[in-house]
Design a protein around this motif. Structure first.
Motif, PDB file in Angstrom:
ATOM      1  N   THR A   1      25.332  19.464  45.870  1.00  0.00           N
ATOM      2  CA  THR A   1      25.970  20.783  45.943  1.00  0.00           C
ATOM      3  C   THR A   1      26.518  20.760  47.354  1.00  0.00           C
ATOM      4  O   THR A   1      27.815  21.324  47.537  1.00  0.00           O
ATOM      5  N   ALA A   2      25.879  20.042  48.312  1.00  0.00           N
ATOM      6  CA  ALA A   2      26.496  19.848  49.554  1.00  0.00           C
ATOM      7  C   ALA A   2      28.132  19.151  49.571  1.00  0.00           C
ATOM      8  O   ALA A   2      28.934  19.768  50.127  1.00  0.00           O
ATOM      9  N   ARG A   3      28.071  18.217  48.722  1.00  0.00           N
ATOM     10  CA  ARG A   3      29.538  17.482  48.364  1.00  0.00           C
ATOM     11  C   ARG A   3      30.499  18.555  47.994  1.00  0.00           C
ATOM     12  O   ARG A   3      31.536  18.397  48.366  1.00  0.00           O
ATOM     13  N   ALA A   4      30.167  19.302  46.977  1.00  0.00           N
ATOM     14  CA  ALA A   4      30.908  20.206  46.269  1.00  0.00           C
ATOM     15  C   ALA A   4      31.336  21.255  47.088  1.00  0.00           C
ATOM     16  O   ALA A   4      32.704  21.577  47.054  1.00  0.00           O
ATOM     17  N   GLN A   5      30.315  21.657  47.943  1.00  0.00           N
ATOM     18  CA  GLN A   5      30.698  22.896  49.032  1.00  0.00           C
ATOM     19  C   GLN A   5      31.620  22.129  50.164  1.00  0.00           C
ATOM     20  O   GLN A   5      32.696  22.882  50.497  1.00  0.00           O
ATOM     21  N   ALA A   6      31.531  20.988  50.585  1.00  0.00           N
ATOM     22  CA  ALA A   6      32.375  20.361  51.496  1.00  0.00           C
ATOM     23  C   ALA A   6      34.002  20.061  50.964  1.00  0.00           C
ATOM     24  O   ALA A   6      34.662  20.398  51.627  1.00  0.00           O
ATOM     25  N   GLN A   7      33.952  19.748  49.655  1.00  0.00           N
ATOM     26  CA  GLN A   7      35.292  19.586  49.266  1.00  0.00           C
ATOM     27  C   GLN A   7      35.974  20.835  48.865  1.00  0.00           C
ATOM     28  O   GLN A   7      36.843  20.828  49.233  1.00  0.00           O
ATOM     29  N   ALA A   8      35.147  21.913  48.680  1.00  0.00           N
ATOM     30  CA  ALA A   8      35.860  23.226  48.483  1.00  0.00           C
ATOM     31  C   ALA A   8      36.031  23.677  49.853  1.00  0.00           C
ATOM     32  O   ALA A   8      37.307  24.441  50.090  1.00  0.00           O
ATOM     33  N   ALA A   9      35.490  23.480  51.087  1.00  0.00           N
ATOM     34  CA  ALA A   9      35.672  23.822  52.251  1.00  0.00           C
ATOM     35  C   ALA A   9      37.059  23.182  52.792  1.00  0.00           C
ATOM     36  O   ALA A   9      37.857  23.834  53.418  1.00  0.00           O
ATOM     37  N   ASP A  10      37.220  21.893  52.398  1.00  0.00           N
ATOM     38  CA  ASP A  10      38.180  21.264  52.977  1.00  0.00           C
ATOM     39  C   ASP A  10      39.563  22.023  52.401  1.00  0.00           C
ATOM     40  O   ASP A  10      40.435  21.982  52.712  1.00  0.00           O
ATOM     41  N   GLU A  11      39.562  22.435  50.953  1.00  0.00           N
ATOM     42  CA  GLU A  11      40.550  22.843  50.282  1.00  0.00           C
ATOM     43  C   GLU A  11      40.787  24.085  50.754  1.00  0.00           C
ATOM     44  O   GLU A  11      42.132  24.422  51.082  1.00  0.00           O
ATOM     45  N   MET A  12      39.878  24.775  51.065  1.00  0.00           N
ATOM     46  CA  MET A  12      40.148  26.433  51.726  1.00  0.00           C
ATOM     47  C   MET A  12      40.618  26.007  53.399  1.00  0.00           C
ATOM     48  O   MET A  12      41.552  26.862  53.281  1.00  0.00           O
ATOM     49  N   ARG A  13      40.327  25.288  54.071  1.00  0.00           N
ATOM     50  CA  ARG A  13      40.865  24.792  55.412  1.00  0.00           C
ATOM     51  C   ARG A  13      42.325  24.460  55.025  1.00  0.00           C
ATOM     52  O   ARG A  13      43.128  25.127  55.912  1.00  0.00           O
ATOM     53  N   ALA A  14      42.717  23.670  54.165  1.00  0.00           N
ATOM     54  CA  ALA A  14      43.964  23.172  53.788  1.00  0.00           C
ATOM     55  C   ALA A  14      44.921  24.330  53.528  1.00  0.00           C
ATOM     56  O   ALA A  14      46.094  24.235  53.775  1.00  0.00           O
ATOM     57  N   GLN A  15      44.336  25.560  52.792  1.00  0.00           N
ATOM     58  CA  GLN A  15      44.875  26.823  52.492  1.00  0.00           C
ATOM     59  C   GLN A  15      45.182  27.648  53.538  1.00  0.00           C
ATOM     60  O   GLN A  15      45.610  28.770  53.529  1.00  0.00           O
ATOM     61  N   GLY A  16      44.544  27.317  54.640  1.00  0.00           N
ATOM     62  CA  GLY A  16      44.783  28.210  55.902  1.00  0.00           C
ATOM     63  C   GLY A  16      43.465  29.060  56.340  1.00  0.00           C
ATOM     64  O   GLY A  16      43.689  29.928  57.134  1.00  0.00           O
ATOM     65  N   ASP A  17      42.358  28.994  55.491  1.00  0.00           N
ATOM     66  CA  ASP A  17      41.039  29.547  55.855  1.00  0.00           C
ATOM     67  C   ASP A  17      40.553  29.393  57.234  1.00  0.00           C
ATOM     68  O   ASP A  17      40.463  28.078  57.605  1.00  0.00           O
ATOM     69  N   LYS A  18      40.710  30.269  58.121  1.00  0.00           N
ATOM     70  CA  LYS A  18      40.372  29.987  59.485  1.00  0.00           C
ATOM     71  C   LYS A  18      38.761  30.295  59.995  1.00  0.00           C
ATOM     72  O   LYS A  18      38.570  30.195  61.349  1.00  0.00           O
TER      73      LYS A  18
END
Length: 124
Positions: A51-68
């Motif tokens: 679950t942590a790996r999936a959350q981390a991958q999603a977080a990286d994608e959100m950060r790349a899309q400008g989530d601050k």
């Protein structure tokens, strides 16, 4: 970086914001330390590595899309006293050895809303 676990929360936030490392790299670092050390120190009751790996991958994608959100992608673990939906919650008690919570405690919901990565649940 082999010493990521020595960084403060502010340094982790800055490192993620400055792209010194990704949330997935940071999460993998912590998972490897847990795997290497936890059998000796017994700090985790429940590991949520996948679950942590999936959350981390999603977080990286959100950060790349400008989530601050400042805590987005920062790994953490919380005590097993906090109910976590779909995850074993024993409160360190044999009586609750098979209790899977049907809901999240408020703190768990807040951590999730902040975008933090859950590595698992810590022993009491």
């Amino acid at each position: 970086m082999s010493e990521l676990h020595l960084l403060s929360t502010q340094q982790l936030i800055s490192g993620l914001q400055d792209k010194k490392f990704s949330s997935l790299e940071l999460t993998e670092h912590y998972i490897k330390r847990i795997d290497a050390l936890d059998s000796k120190i017994n700090s985790f009751i429940t590991h949520t590595s996948e679950t942590a790996r999936a959350q981390a991958q999603a977080a990286d994608e959100m950060r790349a899309q400008g989530d601050k959100r400042p805590l987005l992608g920062v790994p953490m673990a919380h005590k097993d006293i906090f109910c976590t939906q779909g995850v074993l919650t024993t409160c360190g008690s044999k009586m609750l050895h098979n209790f899977i919570s049907p809901y999240d405690a408020t703190i768990v919901s807040n951590i999730d809303k902040a975008g933090m990565i859950s590595l698992g649940k810590l022993n009491m």
